[in-house]
Scaffold this motif. Structure first.
Motif, short mmCIF file in Angstrom:
data_model
loop_
_atom_site.label_atom_id
_atom_site.label_comp_id
_atom_site.label_asym_id
_atom_site.label_seq_id
_atom_site.Cartn_x
_atom_site.Cartn_y
_atom_site.Cartn_z
N ARG A 586 -9.46 4.77 -1.84
CA ARG A 586 -9.04 5.70 -0.80
C ARG A 586 -8.15 5.07 0.28
O ARG A 586 -7.15 5.65 0.67
N PRO A 587 -8.49 3.88 0.80
CA PRO A 587 -7.59 3.30 1.80
C PRO A 587 -6.17 3.04 1.26
O PRO A 587 -5.21 3.02 2.03
N VAL A 588 -6.07 2.87 -0.06
CA VAL A 588 -4.75 2.64 -0.66
C VAL A 588 -3.84 3.83 -0.41
O VAL A 588 -2.62 3.68 -0.23
N ALA A 589 -4.41 5.04 -0.37
CA ALA A 589 -3.58 6.23 -0.15
C ALA A 589 -2.93 6.19 1.23
O ALA A 589 -1.75 6.54 1.37
N GLU A 590 -3.68 5.75 2.25
CA GLU A 590 -3.06 5.67 3.58
C GLU A 590 -2.04 4.54 3.64
O GLU A 590 -1.00 4.66 4.30
N ALA A 591 -2.32 3.41 2.96
CA ALA A 591 -1.33 2.34 2.90
C ALA A 591 -0.06 2.82 2.21
O ALA A 591 1.06 2.50 2.63
N ALA A 592 -0.23 3.60 1.13
CA ALA A 592 0.93 4.16 0.44
C ALA A 592 1.72 5.09 1.35
O ALA A 592 2.96 5.11 1.34
N LEU A 593 1.01 5.87 2.17
CA LEU A 593 1.67 6.74 3.14
C LEU A 593 2.55 5.92 4.08
O LEU A 593 3.72 6.27 4.34
N GLY A 594 2.00 4.82 4.59
CA GLY A 594 2.80 3.96 5.47
C GLY A 594 3.99 3.36 4.75
O GLY A 594 5.08 3.24 5.31
N LEU A 595 3.80 2.98 3.48
CA LEU A 595 4.90 2.39 2.71
C LEU A 595 6.00 3.39 2.45
O LEU A 595 7.19 3.02 2.40
N VAL A 596 5.66 4.66 2.24
CA VAL A 596 6.70 5.68 2.08
C VAL A 596 7.62 5.67 3.29
O VAL A 596 8.86 5.67 3.17
N LEU A 597 7.03 5.65 4.47
CA LEU A 597 7.82 5.70 5.70
C LEU A 597 8.58 4.39 5.94
O LEU A 597 9.76 4.39 6.30
N PHE A 612 4.89 7.01 -2.84
CA PHE A 612 4.45 8.41 -2.77
C PHE A 612 3.63 8.78 -4.01
O PHE A 612 2.55 9.37 -3.91
N GLN A 613 4.15 8.42 -5.19
CA GLN A 613 3.42 8.75 -6.42
C GLN A 613 2.07 8.05 -6.47
O GLN A 613 1.07 8.64 -6.88
N GLN A 614 2.03 6.79 -6.03
CA GLN A 614 0.76 6.06 -6.01
C GLN A 614 -0.23 6.73 -5.07
O GLN A 614 -1.40 6.93 -5.41
N GLY A 615 0.24 7.08 -3.87
CA GLY A 615 -0.64 7.71 -2.89
C GLY A 615 -1.14 9.07 -3.36
O GLY A 615 -2.33 9.40 -3.19
#
Length: 1015
Positions: A586-597, A612-615
């Motif tokens: 689950r924390p990976v999804a928020e990290a992925a969100l930050g990486l998108v930006l 984005f796809q990973q998240g």
């Protein structure tokens, strides 16, 4: 002992050539002799070596010293006194001499200590004495000599291998071993690592090390001391209480310092694993004595109960140990989880009962071994149901629920909570209320705010004031878009709640507030809170909390350092590494969100899409609709920034998701990006702007327009057309005007900015290749239409902020063309230039970037420009005494200097002055950066920088000095010699000069092998 050269150790031991006396103290097997012999072979100093096989008389010692020195100085006469010996050395020495006394422990005898004192005081400056001892020797004159810089001491910590040195040793012997684990197992013990490198496994070398310790260390000790050393291996923890208990059992005081003096090195309050194992092997030869010792320790009142239980086990009383474990383990979990897990594994080798399995899983939970904890809870639950053990079943369910909540995995926690609620009697109202609150948190983690609110209300109705969850209340407000109220709750909250005895540190108010601050643009506080969170999590050994804090740090860095996207990317990658170690999704999804930006800001469109796809995959797996909505909006914003029309579909999806979730703030952001997109794609943004202002108050809009926010546009100029459109609508014109003045005061007072603004920052690269970006889209070669449009822009940029008459411009760009024809060409080039940098400018609107006053022209926009040259100058000018800030500022400046100023216009006279100014600043800054890197031990980077400077300026003597220092630090005297010769040749050929005295002195110091930094 055959070991590789160790430059770090050579540098430390090179003190021998700088002080009168160097004492190197370490137990047997630590390579004192090998290290000094290696230094002598590589350092180039003459060395006289004397090993004291027994305690000599003072006369014998002096005679043997003379004999050892005669191997190097054949004409050295006999000496009747230390002073005569020193005088004879002074007459004959023409270079530094290192005199090594190996196995020098007998010098502790008073008559030999007196002779050593006289000798140390009389030796000439070129003679240096080195004592290799097993035990630290103490002389009345030693500490004053150290204080004066005449003497120095090194111990086993200096001789110990580092992880890097062990890796080199294993690579040399082609052993696929883990150097970090090996160094930790033996505390860097050179003998153990050397044997491991040659034989390949601990099992193979254990008998060798055991025999060595028995013969070389224990055999040298008297019987009581030997017994105490062996008994120390009985302790798993060398805490003061444990040492006190063992000392009372043995009838003698014990301490860590005493054990260290016996060569029993420890890591904190534990014996080094390899040493503990071999000592236990030796101690258990007398099995009855060993068990009796453990029995006495098990009954000692000073020991904590979990330690006493371990001793019961070693005393061969497993039944008593099992009984104590099952009864008391829950009380031990927070203080000694590793011991609990080890006890369960040892006491139940054939399989533990369900309750013991629960305690083992709970111990793994507290240790951060979450995969093992999950498997343990599930196995315990199945076993408890199979065996009908109701109490163990309830505890296993509690553990699963706590694990799911602590790792924010609602799909794991919810089933356990539902089953636990059914298992509890109706009378357990307090516990049932807490379970309802935990279910509310699970639904909140999935993004369903309405369901979470109903469950939390039910929890309050059942438990009253006993159910207090300020963090949960704040997160409910956050996920429903009520940011100000959420922040107020978090600011008022204090302390960290617990769930099932497990600290829910990732839900600590400070970390949630760090996220809120990033979303609202409070970048300074977001950064401070995130950094504090990382530090506290590291110190507490909480990898999950550290991962969450690193993600929040990445969010904050996107706002605090917008021009340095790699900083944020690094924080997210570190967080992902922690999550991978913990096997958490689950924390990976928020990290992925930050990486998108972050990747979108850096122009890495493919990387943003991948994140984005990973998240989204993880958000779907864990059922988190809320994070999926923000991921969708994040990618839409990235696509809008790159002017991709496909962004409108994503924006529509985000709007639907936020509407289902009742997230008011998310819907507000969708309206804002919709207005930006309408302007970008040539549509009328009026409707979107009306809906935006109708949805939010001025207080809610102010943060979005007046400071960078996590989900707002990274380019603030994207907001200007939105405000200009709003200012033209009577019902919202006053609010829009106030926001424009607050957010963009220079634009608000610019008379040319009334209804039109390009809506992006113009980014210009003048160093190296000439490149221009409109926001995040680069102006292509075809968009310039003609080369003279590019040249005109370069000219105006070189004289930016200054007005140039049309005649001046024509004379510089068309010097051989008739004035009338030159003016025509100027107009054509100017039109092409404006079309390239402002392609969507309305027909009658004046250009924003290229200004005109009569027949004069200038690049003089009131805001919205980033130029690499200005950033280069700013980074250098703002470097302070703060080492980290100065280092980073110079690193960015050097990175920005990708080549000379307008390198493609080398022969245009109007570029020469600026080119020379910037080159001079770059050469000086790069050299200063190299010095800073060298101070931090980044030797290879410093060398690369020096070579980069010399490639551009062959006679840059400061760069040669930097190279000399770097090679001196590496101990590479050959490279230093070549560098000095190269410097001589370059200065003679380029300037007709010789190296400065400082350069020559630096080279001579390195050539002679003198340690220490040289300036």
């Amino acid at each position: 002992m055959r070991t590789l050269p160790r430059h770090r150790l050579d540098e430390q031991l090179a003190l021998a050539a700088e002080v009168r006396l160097l004492m190197v103290t370490a137990p047997p097997g630590w390579g004192k002799t090998t290290a000094l012999a290696g230094l002598a072979a590589r350092g180039g100093w003459p060395v006289a070596w004397l090993r004291l096989l027994a305690a000599p008389s003072p006369e014998q010692l002096l005679t043997e010293l003379v004999a050892a020195c005669r191997l190097l100085l054949p004409r050295l006469p006999e000496a009747a006194s230390p002073e005569a010996f020193a005088s004879a050395l002074a007459d004959q020495l023409d270079d530094d001499l290192i005199l090594v006394l190996d196995d020098a422990d007998p010098l502790a005898a008073p008559e030999l200590a007196a002779l050593l004192a006289r000798l140390q005081a009389a030796l000439p400056a070129r003679a240096h004495l080195v004592l290799l001892t097993r035990q630290p020797l103490s002389f009345p004159w030693l500490l004053p000599s150290i204080a004066r810089g005449e003497a120095a001491r090194l111990d086993a910590s200096t001789l110990a291998f580092t992880v890097e040195e062990a890796a080199a040793l294993f690579a040399h012997h082609r052993r696929p071993l883990d150097p970090a684990a090996a160094v930790a197992s033996c505390a860097g013990w050179p003998l153990a690592l050397d044997l491991l490198a040659r034989h390949g496994s601990w099992d193979t070398i254990h008998p060798l090390l055991t025999a060595f310790w028995e013969q070389e260390v224990l055999a040298q000790l008297d019987a009581p001391t030997r017994e105490a050393v062996l008994a120390a291996a009985a302790l798993d923890d060398l805490s003061p209480a444990a040492l006190t208990a063992l000392g009372e059992v043995l009838g003698r005081p014990l301490s860590l310092a005493w054990l260290a003096e016996q060569g029993v090195l420890s890591q904190g309050t534990q014996l080094v694993p390899v040493l503990r194992d071999l000592l236990r092997t030796l101690a258990q030869r007398d099995r009855a004595h060993w068990q009796a010792l453990h029995q006495q320790l098990a009954e000692h009142p000073a020991l904590p109960p979990w330690q006493a239980t371990t001793h019961l086990l070693h005393a061969n009383q497993p039944a008593a140990a099992r009984q104590r474990l099952l009864a008391q383990a829950p009380a031990w979990l927070d203080q000694a989880p590793a011991t609990v897990r080890q006890l369960v594994a040892t006491l139940y080798p054939e399989g533990a009962p369900p309750l013991a399995q629960v305690w083992s899983a709970a111990a793994s939970h507290r240790l951060g071994d979450l995969d093992t904890a999950l498997a343990g809870y599930q196995a315990a639950l199945a076993a408890a149901r199979a065996q009908g053990e109701r109490a163990a079943e309830v505890e296993a369910l509690r553990g699963l629920a706590a694990l799911g909540l602590d790792t924010a995995q609602p799909y794991l926690a919810l089933p356990a909570l539902k089953q636990l609620l059914r298992a509890l009697p109706p009378t357990a109202s307090a516990e049932r209320a807490e379970i309802l609150a935990q279910q509310a948190e699970c639904w909140l983690n999935r993004g369903w705010v309405r369901v979470a609110r109903r469950l939390l209300a039910a929890a309050h109705a059942l438990g009253g004031q006993r159910v207090t969850r300020p963090d949960l209340e704040a997160r409910l407000l956050l996920r429903s878009g009520e940011l100000a109220a959420a922040a107020s709750h978090l600011e008022a909250a204090s302390g960290v709640g617990t769930l099932g005895g497990v600290i829910a540190a990732h839900r600590e108010p400070a970390l949630v507030l760090a996220y809120l601050d990033a979303v609202r643009g409070e970048s300074a506080r977001a950064l401070a809170l995130a950094r504090r969170g990382v530090l506290e999590a590291e110190q507490a050994g909480q990898p999950l909390s550290e991962a969450i804090a690193l993600i929040r740090l990445g969010h904050a860095l996107q706002l605090a350092s917008p021009l340095d996207p790699p900083l944020a990317e690094r924080a997210y990658r570190q967080a992902l590494a922690r999550c991978q170690t913990l096997a958490l999704d689950r924390p990976v999804a928020e990290a992925a969100l930050g990486l998108v930006l972050a990747r979108g800001q850096a122009g890495d469109w493919a990387g943003a899409e991948e994140a984005f796809q990973q998240g989204m995959t993880i958000a779907g797996r864990v059922g988190d609709e809320w994070i999926a909505a923000w991921l969708t909006l994040a990618l839409a914003s990235v696509q809008i920034a790159q002017e991709d029309p496909a962004s409108t579909d994503l924006l529509t999806q985000a709007a639907r998701r936020f509407a289902r979730l009742d997230d008011r703030f998310g819907q507000l952001l969708v309206q804002l990006w919709g207005a930006i997109a309408a302007h970008r794609f040539g549509a009328d943004p009026a409707l979107q702007v009306q809906q935006l202002f109708a949805r939010a108050s001025e207080a809610e809009l102010t943060p979005l327009f007046c400071r960078p926010t996590l989900f707002g546009p990274r380019d603030p100029m994207a907001l200007v057309p939105v405000l200009l459109t709003a200012r033209q609508q009577p019902e919202i014109a006053a609010r829009a005007g106030r926001l424009l003045r607050a957010a963009f005061p220079t634009l608000a007072t610019d008379p040319t900015v009334t209804t039109y603004h390009p809506g992006y920052t113009l980014r210009v690269q003048l160093l190296g290749s000439f490149r221009v970006w409109r926001g995040q889209r680069e102006v292509s070669a075809t968009e310039w239409q003609r080369e003279k449009a590019r040249q005109l822009f370069q000219l105006l940029l070189t004289f930016r902020g200054r007005w140039l008459q049309r005649e001046q411009i024509c004379a510089l760009l068309w010097p051989e063309t008739q004035p009338a024809a030159a003016e025509v060409q100027f107009k054509v080039a100017l039109n092409a230039l404006n079309a390239a940098i402002e392609p969507r400018r309305p027909a009658r609107a004046a250009p924003f970037f290229i200004r005109r006053q009569g027949l004069a022209y200038a690049f003089a926009p009131s805001a919205g420009v980033w130029i690499d040259v200005d950033e280069f100058d700013l980074r250098i000018a703002t470097a302070t005494r703060d080492p980290a800030f100065a280092l980073r500022g110079r690193q960015i400046a050097v990175q920005l200097y990708s080549g000379d100023y307008l390198a493609e216009s080398l022969y245009d006279s109007w570029t020469l002055e600026e080119r020379e100014r910037l080159l001079t600043r770059f050469l000086r800054t790069a050299t200063e950066l190299g010095e800073l890197l060298l101070e931090q031990g980044e030797v290879e980077e410093a060398i690369a920088l020096a070579e980069r400077v010399l490639k551009r300026e062959r006679s840059a003597e400061l760069a040669y000095q930097l190279l000399l220092r770097a090679y001196g630090q590496l101990g590479d005297r050959g490279a230093a010699l070549r560098t000095y010769r190269r410097c001589q040749r370059a200065l003679r050929e380029e300037l007709g000069a010789e190296p400065l005295p400082q350069t020559t002195a630096l080279f001579e110091r390195i050539r002679r092998g003198l340690p220490g930094k040289v300036r």
